[in-house]
Design a protein around this motif. Structure first.
Motif, PDB file in Angstrom:
ATOM      1  N   UNK A  25       0.774  -1.237   0.000  1.00 26.71           N
ATOM      2  CA  UNK A  25       0.000   0.000   0.000  1.00 26.71           C
ATOM      3  C   UNK A  25       0.797   1.274   0.000  1.00 26.71           C
ATOM      4  N   UNK A  26       2.094   1.198   0.169  1.00 31.02           N
ATOM      5  CA  UNK A  26       2.913   2.412   0.226  1.00 31.02           C
ATOM      6  C   UNK A  26       2.921   3.174  -1.095  1.00 31.02           C
TER       7      UNK A  26
ATOM      8  N   UNK B  44       5.680  11.349  -9.707  1.00 37.26           N
ATOM      9  CA  UNK B  44       6.153  10.019 -10.060  1.00 37.26           C
ATOM     10  C   UNK B  44       7.320   9.519  -9.233  1.00 37.26           C
ATOM     11  N   UNK B  45       7.842  10.356  -8.339  1.00 37.45           N
ATOM     12  CA  UNK B  45       8.956   9.938  -7.486  1.00 37.45           C
ATOM     13  C   UNK B  45       8.453   8.902  -6.488  1.00 37.45           C
ATOM     14  N   UNK B  46       9.153   7.793  -6.335  1.00 30.58           N
ATOM     15  CA  UNK B  46       8.695   6.777  -5.375  1.00 30.58           C
ATOM     16  C   UNK B  46       8.895   7.255  -3.936  1.00 30.58           C
ATOM     17  N   UNK B  47       8.166   6.661  -3.013  1.00 26.85           N
ATOM     18  CA  UNK B  47       8.354   7.039  -1.602  1.00 26.85           C
ATOM     19  C   UNK B  47       9.799   6.787  -1.164  1.00 26.85           C
ATOM     20  N   UNK B  48      10.279   7.639  -0.279  1.00 25.97           N
ATOM     21  CA  UNK B  48      11.626   7.454   0.266  1.00 25.97           C
ATOM     22  C   UNK B  48      11.644   6.233   1.178  1.00 25.97           C
ATOM     23  N   UNK B  49      12.839   5.726   1.430  1.00 24.77           N
ATOM     24  CA  UNK B  49      12.950   4.589   2.351  1.00 24.77           C
ATOM     25  C   UNK B  49      12.497   4.988   3.751  1.00 24.77           C
TER      26      UNK B  49
END
Length: 92
Positions: free
Chosen positions: A23-24, A36-41
């Motif tokens: 779900x992240x 469009x940037x993916x979530x950070x760690x």
């Protein structure tokens, strides 16, 4: 890149995939992130902690993925800290 580095990169990639499938990938984009940037760690680790708040029904793979991403999230926070320290020095 050594085999160990490749293995570690593959493990991190798999952990990110696990978190996104949990779900992240639907997390709201932060104002400073590009479209469009993916979530950070760091966000993925926080997401893991949030969805694991109820131990019943928690997917062990999500817990494992969150734990695998911790060191990478720490590096991200160290980089943010360095940037803030440079900014603090610049403004006196």
């Amino acid at each position: 890149m050594t085999t160990d580095d490749r293995t570690r990169a593959a493990e991190l990639d798999q952990a990110r995939t696990t978190m996104n499938e949990a779900g992240a990938s639907r997390l709201a984009r932060r104002p400073w992130e590009h479209t469009g940037q993916p979530p950070s760690d760091t966000d993925l680790v926080r997401f893991a902690a949030w969805i694991c708040r109820d131990a019943q029904g928690t997917d062990p793979s999500v817990v494992s993925a969150g734990l695998r991403l911790l060191s990478s999230a720490r590096v991200e926070l160290d980089q943010i800290e360095a940037g803030l320290l440079f900014a603090a020095r610049a403004v006196g």
